[in-house]
Design an enzyme around this catalytic site. Structure first.
Site, PDB file in Angstrom:
ATOM      1  N   LYS A 125      -2.025  -3.475  17.012  1.00 14.59           N
ATOM      2  CA  LYS A 125      -2.378  -4.463  15.994  1.00 14.59           C
ATOM      3  C   LYS A 125      -2.174  -5.821  16.647  1.00 14.59           C
ATOM      4  O   LYS A 125      -1.039  -6.250  16.867  1.00 14.59           O
ATOM      5  CB  LYS A 125      -1.496  -4.324  14.747  1.00 14.59           C
ATOM      6  CG  LYS A 125      -1.814  -5.383  13.696  1.00 14.59           C
ATOM      7  CD  LYS A 125      -0.853  -5.366  12.531  1.00 14.59           C
ATOM      8  CE  LYS A 125      -0.987  -6.659  11.739  1.00 14.59           C
ATOM      9  NZ  LYS A 125      -0.003  -6.766  10.649  1.00 14.59           N
ATOM     10  N   ASN A 171       3.153  -4.603   3.569  1.00 11.73           N
ATOM     11  CA  ASN A 171       4.551  -4.498   3.987  1.00 11.73           C
ATOM     12  C   ASN A 171       5.481  -5.127   2.951  1.00 11.73           C
ATOM     13  O   ASN A 171       6.135  -4.450   2.170  1.00 11.73           O
ATOM     14  CB  ASN A 171       4.756  -5.127   5.373  1.00 11.73           C
ATOM     15  CG  ASN A 171       6.117  -4.800   5.979  1.00 11.73           C
ATOM     16  OD1 ASN A 171       6.302  -4.874   7.181  1.00 11.73           O
ATOM     17  ND2 ASN A 171       7.101  -4.395   5.192  1.00 11.73           N
ATOM     18  N   THR A 172       5.487  -6.467   2.909  1.00 16.24           N
ATOM     19  CA  THR A 172       6.478  -7.162   2.093  1.00 16.24           C
ATOM     20  C   THR A 172       6.440  -6.746   0.623  1.00 16.24           C
ATOM     21  O   THR A 172       7.494  -6.584  -0.005  1.00 16.24           O
ATOM     22  CB  THR A 172       6.265  -8.691   2.196  1.00 16.24           C
ATOM     23  OG1 THR A 172       6.153  -9.049   3.572  1.00 16.24           O
ATOM     24  CG2 THR A 172       7.431  -9.441   1.581  1.00 16.24           C
ATOM     25  N   GLY A 227      -0.874 -10.683   2.853  1.00 16.63           N
ATOM     26  CA  GLY A 227      -1.006 -11.537   1.671  1.00 16.63           C
ATOM     27  C   GLY A 227      -1.175 -10.815   0.351  1.00 16.63           C
ATOM     28  O   GLY A 227      -1.266 -11.459  -0.694  1.00 16.63           O
TER      29      GLY A 227
END
Lengths: 65, 267
Positions: B107, B217-218, B196
């Site tokens: 990535k 992820n977050t 995002g």
């Protein structure tokens, strides 16, 4: 000689990158190395000579996004 | 058609590898390794992203422990070059990652600005060209800009990962028009929305637009209940994909009765 490893100053007598990794306890660790910004494969660590002022990076797997 | 049948019949191919789940999951910022493991399992993700960092324990055990945990997931590992600000840094990191994680997949991130974490598209194209020549299978974290996409495809990228919004911002799809344009120009190229997304509805919207997958992820790691949120995203991704394949009706300006007009009683 004096080198830096992961940004920290270190005095070592290790002649090669492979010797340095062993000296630091990374002999069997899952790591990747770079010398002065250039990738050094595991198979080439034994012939990668260290010189005074060299910058070594030792990286390992970590969480990522 | 059951949901299970739909999933089986609708796999995604990335660099020739078949992937059943369209949800890619990051492994950072979880409250504990156990919650990370349970979140990956609950998400059904078959691709997890990882990074390389300076080994801090002095004996290599922190990295080894995480590597062993990763292997237990059974998912394909996608190393990133997060934190790299130049093509040179990203290329070196990619080579280091290939050796450690034993995969050609990378990535590719080249960051232009520390506040927005937006991709440096010039460095990205430069690194993608060189890494492709070195045999890497590059998955570039890019903007939704069509001209950048064209350069990346020209550099050999067989999948693109445009951002939705700045990393970790949870703002959702900032530029649906740009994303839709990219999808329209590349109908057959795997396109994965990366960065995002904050809510499962954001992910569903991306899949409804025809995007092939999302990378989260977050939003999962920082949820009050990461495991449950992983499930929520998995369901949203499946719903969005199924909706896209089912053909979503276009919006219209005026009302249109859904009950029959003919046969209305005179009361």
């Amino acid at each position: 000689m004096k080198i830096t490893v992961n940004g920290e100053a270190l005095a070592t007598d290790a002649a090669t990158l492979d010797s340095l990794c062993r000296e630091l306890g990374f002999a069997d660790a899952k790591i990747a190395t770079a010398l002065n910004g250039a990738f050094v494969p595991k198979t080439e660590r034994a012939t990668a000579a260290l010189a005074d002022g060299d910058a070594v990076e030792i990286l390992s797997p970590r969480q990522g996004g | 058609m059951t949901l299970a049948q739909t999933k089986t019949a609708d796999s995604l191919s990335i660099y020739g590898e078949t992937v059943g789940s369209r949800l890619l999951l990051g492994t950072s910022q979880y409250p504990s390794p156990d919650i990370l493991r349970r979140s990956v399992e609950a998400s059904g993700s078959e691709i997890v992203t990882v990074s390389l960092r300076r080994e801090s324990s002095g004996d290599g055990k922190a990295g080894q422990r995480f590597f062993d945990l990763l292997k237990s997931f059974g998912a394909r590992v996608l190393p990133n070059t997060a934190g790299c600000h130049t093509a040179r840094e990203a290329i070196t990191t990619a080579h280091m990652a290939r050796e450690v994680f034993e995969t050609d997949w990378i990535k590719l991130e080249v960051i232009a600005n520390d506040d927005t974490l937006q991709p440096d598209v010039y460095g990205l194209v430069d690194a993608a060209e060189k890494l492709t020549r070195d045999g890497f299978k590059v998955l570039p974290y890019c903007t939704e800009d069509l001209s950048v996409a064209q350069r990346l495809v020209g550099a050999g990228c067989q999948v693109l990962m445009p951002w939705a919004a700045p990393i970790g911002s949870a703002r959702g799809l900032m530029n649906p028009y740009g994303l839709r344009t990219l999808r329209a120009f590349y109908p057959d190229l795997p396109l994965i929305v990366d960065a995002g997304l904050g809510a499962p509805s954001h992910a569903a919207l991306a899949l409804e637009m025809g995007y092939d997958g999302v990378l989260i992820n977050t939003a999962v790691a920082k949820a009050a209940d990461s495991v449950a949120m992983a499930v929520a995203f998995a369901k949203a991704v499946e719903a969005g994909r199924l909706a896209y394949r089912s053909g979503i009706m276009p919006p219209r300006d005026m009302a249109s009765p859904s009950s029959p007009v003919a046969g209305l009683a005179l009361l």
